[in-house]
Design a protein around this motif. Structure first.
Motif, mmCIF file in Angstrom:
data_model
loop_
_atom_site.group_PDB
_atom_site.id
_atom_site.type_symbol
_atom_site.label_atom_id
_atom_site.label_comp_id
_atom_site.label_asym_id
_atom_site.label_seq_id
_atom_site.Cartn_x
_atom_site.Cartn_y
_atom_site.Cartn_z
ATOM 1 N N ASP A 1 -6.786 2.293 -5.164
ATOM 2 C CA ASP A 1 -6.656 0.926 -5.498
ATOM 3 C C ASP A 1 -4.970 0.668 -5.097
ATOM 4 O OD1 ASP A 1 -5.247 2.202 -7.274
ATOM 5 O OD2 ASP A 1 -6.270 1.299 -9.042
ATOM 6 N N HIS A 2 -4.580 -0.485 -5.481
ATOM 7 C CA HIS A 2 -2.998 -0.862 -5.304
ATOM 8 C C HIS A 2 -2.241 0.210 -5.980
ATOM 9 C CE1 HIS A 2 -4.528 -2.865 -8.711
ATOM 10 N NE2 HIS A 2 -3.084 -3.137 -9.175
ATOM 11 N N ALA A 3 -2.149 0.608 -7.023
ATOM 12 C CA ALA A 3 -1.695 1.562 -7.779
ATOM 13 C C ALA A 3 -1.373 3.002 -6.963
ATOM 14 C CB ALA A 3 -2.002 1.714 -9.322
ATOM 15 N N GLY A 4 -2.509 3.450 -6.377
ATOM 16 C CA GLY A 4 -2.424 4.611 -5.858
ATOM 17 C C GLY A 4 -2.227 4.634 -4.374
ATOM 18 N N TYR A 5 -1.838 3.200 -3.768
ATOM 19 C CA TYR A 5 -1.399 3.173 -2.438
ATOM 20 C C TYR A 5 -0.670 4.133 -1.670
ATOM 21 C CZ TYR A 5 -0.247 0.880 2.022
ATOM 22 O OH TYR A 5 0.094 0.604 3.394
ATOM 23 N N ASN A 6 0.442 4.343 -2.429
ATOM 24 C CA ASN A 6 1.768 5.024 -1.883
ATOM 25 C C ASN A 6 1.200 6.430 -1.775
ATOM 26 O OD1 ASN A 6 3.120 2.849 -1.361
ATOM 27 N ND2 ASN A 6 4.144 2.787 -3.416
ATOM 28 N N SER B 1 -1.203 -2.572 2.357
ATOM 29 C CA SER B 1 -0.484 -3.448 1.360
ATOM 30 C C SER B 1 -0.860 -2.661 0.005
ATOM 31 C CB SER B 1 -0.860 -4.647 1.433
ATOM 32 O OG SER B 1 -0.240 -5.454 0.321
ATOM 33 N N ASN B 2 0.198 -2.634 -0.744
ATOM 34 C CA ASN B 2 0.068 -2.155 -2.205
ATOM 35 C C ASN B 2 -0.351 -3.532 -3.109
ATOM 36 O OD1 ASN B 2 2.626 -2.984 -2.209
ATOM 37 N ND2 ASN B 2 3.307 -1.276 -3.256
ATOM 38 N N LYS B 3 -0.659 -4.771 -2.538
ATOM 39 C CA LYS B 3 -0.998 -5.753 -3.078
ATOM 40 C C LYS B 3 -2.362 -5.564 -4.169
ATOM 41 C CE LYS B 3 0.928 -9.135 -0.168
ATOM 42 N NZ LYS B 3 0.927 -10.241 0.654
ATOM 43 N N SER B 4 -2.445 -6.124 -5.218
ATOM 44 C CA SER B 4 -3.574 -5.955 -6.005
ATOM 45 C C SER B 4 -4.949 -5.972 -5.330
ATOM 46 C CB SER B 4 -3.579 -6.809 -7.251
ATOM 47 O OG SER B 4 -4.647 -6.449 -8.071
ATOM 48 N N VAL B 5 -5.743 -5.149 -5.734
ATOM 49 C CA VAL B 5 -7.006 -5.014 -5.068
ATOM 50 C C VAL B 5 -8.129 -4.637 -6.102
ATOM 51 C CG1 VAL B 5 -6.336 -4.255 -2.805
ATOM 52 C CG2 VAL B 5 -7.012 -2.709 -4.294
#
Length: 65
Positions: A9-14, A37-41
């Motif tokens: 998800d966006h929190a685990g993107y990096n 992108s690390n935008k909210s998903v």
């Protein structure tokens, strides 16, 4: 070679991208997203996408961040 699917998800993107960068030369990793992108998903969307790939074939592996 086994296919290893990875999604987050966006929190685990990096973290997902760090895992891909570190292991992509050694393992057959396939990124299922989010891609750019690390935008909210919507986390369940990516979890469902990954689970469908993993249950498709017994040798498939999934990493969900």
């Amino acid at each position: 070679m086994k296919k290893i699917y990875i999604a987050s998800d966006h929190a685990g993107y990096n973290l997902k991208n760090k895992i891909i960068k570190k292991f992509s030369k050694k393992l057959n990793l396939q990124d299922l997203g989010p891609s750019n992108s690390n935008k909210s998903v919507n986390y369940p969307y990516y979890a469902h996408k990954l689970c469908k790939k993993v249950i498709k074939k017994k040798t498939n592996i999934g990493i969900l961040v």
